[in-house]
Scaffold this motif. Structure first.
Motif, PDB file in Angstrom:
ATOM      1  N   ILE A  68      60.722  97.523 -85.062  1.00  0.00           N
ATOM      2  CA  ILE A  68      60.842  98.433 -84.078  1.00  0.00           C
ATOM      3  C   ILE A  68      59.586  98.313 -82.914  1.00  0.00           C
ATOM      4  CG2 ILE A  68      60.950 100.753 -83.139  1.00  0.00           C
ATOM      5  CD1 ILE A  68      63.078 101.291 -85.252  1.00  0.00           C
ATOM      6  N   VAL A  69      58.490  98.314 -83.963  1.00  0.00           N
ATOM      7  CA  VAL A  69      56.984  98.103 -83.225  1.00  0.00           C
ATOM      8  C   VAL A  69      56.913  96.988 -82.545  1.00  0.00           C
ATOM      9  CG1 VAL A  69      54.785  97.866 -83.934  1.00  0.00           C
ATOM     10  CG2 VAL A  69      55.789  99.779 -84.823  1.00  0.00           C
ATOM     11  N   GLN A  70      57.350  95.868 -83.108  1.00  0.00           N
ATOM     12  CA  GLN A  70      57.325  94.436 -82.136  1.00  0.00           C
ATOM     13  C   GLN A  70      58.266  94.580 -81.103  1.00  0.00           C
ATOM     14  OE1 GLN A  70      55.016  92.002 -83.176  1.00  0.00           O
ATOM     15  NE2 GLN A  70      55.858  91.222 -80.975  1.00  0.00           N
ATOM     16  N   TRP A  71      59.516  95.046 -81.219  1.00  0.00           N
ATOM     17  CA  TRP A  71      60.288  95.243 -80.277  1.00  0.00           C
ATOM     18  C   TRP A  71      59.858  96.080 -79.009  1.00  0.00           C
ATOM     19  CZ3 TRP A  71      63.441  99.441 -78.352  1.00  0.00           C
ATOM     20  CH2 TRP A  71      64.839  99.025 -77.484  1.00  0.00           C
ATOM     21  N   ALA A 128      57.561  96.127 -73.445  1.00  0.00           N
ATOM     22  CA  ALA A 128      56.724  96.681 -72.522  1.00  0.00           C
ATOM     23  C   ALA A 128      55.977  95.609 -71.932  1.00  0.00           C
ATOM     24  CB  ALA A 128      55.762  97.742 -73.289  1.00  0.00           C
ATOM     25  N   ASN A 129      55.394  94.468 -72.776  1.00  0.00           N
ATOM     26  CA  ASN A 129      54.771  93.391 -72.165  1.00  0.00           C
ATOM     27  C   ASN A 129      55.700  92.741 -71.186  1.00  0.00           C
ATOM     28  OD1 ASN A 129      52.375  93.849 -73.683  1.00  0.00           O
ATOM     29  ND2 ASN A 129      53.095  92.730 -75.398  1.00  0.00           N
ATOM     30  N   THR A 142      55.020 107.784 -82.871  1.00  0.00           N
ATOM     31  CA  THR A 142      54.078 107.062 -83.931  1.00  0.00           C
ATOM     32  C   THR A 142      54.535 105.363 -83.918  1.00  0.00           C
ATOM     33  OG1 THR A 142      54.451 108.763 -85.473  1.00  0.00           O
ATOM     34  CG2 THR A 142      53.519 106.914 -86.469  1.00  0.00           C
ATOM     35  N   LEU A 143      55.711 105.058 -83.788  1.00  0.00           N
ATOM     36  CA  LEU A 143      56.231 103.756 -83.520  1.00  0.00           C
ATOM     37  C   LEU A 143      55.362 103.199 -82.280  1.00  0.00           C
ATOM     38  CD1 LEU A 143      59.881 103.803 -84.493  1.00  0.00           C
ATOM     39  CD2 LEU A 143      57.946 102.962 -85.992  1.00  0.00           C
ATOM     40  N   CYS A 144      55.548 104.099 -81.087  1.00  0.00           N
ATOM     41  CA  CYS A 144      54.824 103.638 -79.935  1.00  0.00           C
ATOM     42  C   CYS A 144      53.489 103.324 -80.136  1.00  0.00           C
ATOM     43  CB  CYS A 144      55.120 104.623 -78.857  1.00  0.00           C
ATOM     44  SG  CYS A 144      56.947 104.428 -78.309  1.00  0.00           S
ATOM     45  N   ALA A 145      52.570 104.230 -80.868  1.00  0.00           N
ATOM     46  CA  ALA A 145      51.304 104.277 -81.046  1.00  0.00           C
ATOM     47  C   ALA A 145      51.017 102.814 -81.793  1.00  0.00           C
ATOM     48  CB  ALA A 145      50.678 105.398 -81.825  1.00  0.00           C
ATOM     49  N   ASP A 195      63.884 104.943 -70.416  1.00  0.00           N
ATOM     50  CA  ASP A 195      63.801 103.457 -70.112  1.00  0.00           C
ATOM     51  C   ASP A 195      64.391 102.550 -71.406  1.00  0.00           C
ATOM     52  OD1 ASP A 195      62.775 103.630 -67.358  1.00  0.00           O
ATOM     53  OD2 ASP A 195      60.944 104.240 -68.134  1.00  0.00           O
ATOM     54  N   ILE A 196      64.024 103.112 -72.436  1.00  0.00           N
ATOM     55  CA  ILE A 196      64.275 102.524 -73.483  1.00  0.00           C
ATOM     56  C   ILE A 196      64.501 103.495 -74.818  1.00  0.00           C
ATOM     57  CG2 ILE A 196      61.689 102.521 -74.296  1.00  0.00           C
ATOM     58  CD1 ILE A 196      61.968  99.577 -75.440  1.00  0.00           C
ATOM     59  N   SER A 197      65.403 102.946 -75.922  1.00  0.00           N
ATOM     60  CA  SER A 197      65.605 103.704 -76.967  1.00  0.00           C
ATOM     61  C   SER A 197      65.519 103.240 -78.240  1.00  0.00           C
ATOM     62  CB  SER A 197      67.443 104.195 -76.676  1.00  0.00           C
ATOM     63  OG  SER A 197      67.481 105.244 -77.246  1.00  0.00           O
ATOM     64  N   PRO A 198      64.566 103.321 -78.869  1.00  0.00           N
ATOM     65  CA  PRO A 198      64.156 102.582 -80.154  1.00  0.00           C
ATOM     66  C   PRO A 198      64.778 103.097 -81.447  1.00  0.00           C
ATOM     67  CG  PRO A 198      62.272 103.891 -79.682  1.00  0.00           C
ATOM     68  CD  PRO A 198      63.219 104.144 -78.469  1.00  0.00           C
ATOM     69  N   ILE A 199      65.341 104.316 -81.581  1.00  0.00           N
ATOM     70  CA  ILE A 199      66.095 104.626 -82.716  1.00  0.00           C
ATOM     71  C   ILE A 199      67.427 105.040 -82.594  1.00  0.00           C
ATOM     72  CG2 ILE A 199      63.593 105.558 -83.770  1.00  0.00           C
ATOM     73  CD1 ILE A 199      64.667 108.338 -83.141  1.00  0.00           C
ATOM     74  N   ALA A 200      67.956 104.499 -81.337  1.00  0.00           N
ATOM     75  CA  ALA A 200      69.323 104.816 -81.279  1.00  0.00           C
ATOM     76  C   ALA A 200      70.386 104.262 -82.256  1.00  0.00           C
ATOM     77  CB  ALA A 200      69.810 104.605 -79.678  1.00  0.00           C
TER      78      ALA A 200
END
Length: 266
Positions: free
Chosen positions: A10-13, A18-19, A41-44, A160-165
């Motif tokens: 998830i962190v890499q995703w 974002a990049n 936390t994952l975003c950080a 904009d984005i949903s990392p834990i869906a």
């Protein structure tokens, strides 16, 4: 569950997204619940900019304390993370006056006001996102987003984005443990924080997340005839909410027009 692999993935995703979007990082509303705590936390951990907003609207002191305990925990660990309070209580109350809300509200009016809180927070997140070149990161889990539609359309569903869906609530708690988040967050009882009186998610839905997860995992392969007792009760709750919230779960319908009808030469 391979928590470390999921965390790294998830962190890499998040970092890649974002990049590729040319954004500096992410913004997230932190409620004091496990979902927003895990996602922030994952975003950080991406090392990109992170702005965490506490957006209270008549929140309980317990919710506020948990949110700040978590945000302080994150800002102390990650120099790329910042936290800010934007109190929306007065703004919401001005809306109540503008809408001329009656003193004795019916259930539809009560729900509309609850959803207005969520939509007001979405507006705020996008203001700060645009002014800081950030993306709004969602916190919805699999049951909420794709099972029973337990979110506000264009409120906490406006992201904009949903990392834990793709993770169930119990799996989100597993990540919270793996990330060693503060104990108050890991022990928090799920609640959406949209009401003046304390209402847990389970009280509103009529079922716990583990109960709902069981039905969702078997959805489409079993019918009511396969269940008895409490499982049957939860199946009926899940089925009713799933059908009633398809307007939120499925993409917005577009009326397609035959190309030949749009030909100006016809």
């Amino acid at each position: 569950m391979q928590s470390e692999k999921i965390i790294h993935h998830i962190v890499q995703w998040l970092r890649d997204y974002a990049n590729n979007a040319g954004a500096k990082g992410y913004i997230i509303g932190v409620s004091g619940g496990v979902d927003s705590a895990v996602v922030s936390t994952l975003c950080a951990m991406t090392d990109l900019e992170l702005l965490m907003l506490e957006l209270p609207i008549r929140q309980t002191q317990d919710e506020i304390s948990r949110a700040w305990e978590h945000m302080n925990f994150i800002t102390q660990r990650f120099p790329n993370a910042k936290a800010q309070r934007v109190d929306l209580t007065a703004t919401f109350e001005e809306l109540e006056n503008t809408f001329d809300v009656p003193e004795n509200q019916n259930s539809n009016q009560q729900l509309a006001l609850a959803n207005t809180r969520s939509r007001l927070r979405m507006l705020s997140l996008y203001y700060y996102a645009q002014t800081n070149d950030l993306l709004v990161c969602g916190t919805g889990n699999k049951v909420e987003d794709f099972g029973i539609g337990f979110f506000t359309k264009y409120g906490d569903g406006g992201v904009d984005i949903s990392p834990i869906a793709d993770l169930y609530k119990t799996e989100v708690y597993a990540l919270a443990n793996a990330l060693n988040l503060v104990e108050s967050i890991r022990n928090a009882i799920p609640a959406d924080g949209l009401w003046d009186t304390a209402r847990t998610d389970e009280q509103q839905i009529g079922a716990s997340y583990p109960e709902l997860e069981k039905i969702q995992k078997e959805w489409g392969t079993k019918t009511a005839a396969n269940y008895t007792g409490r499982d049957l009760e939860v199946y009926r709750i899940f089925s009713k909410m799933h059908k009633a919230t398809q307007h939120k779960i499925t993409p917005i319908p577009v009326c397609e027009i035959p190309e030949e009808w749009k030909n100006t030469e016809s």
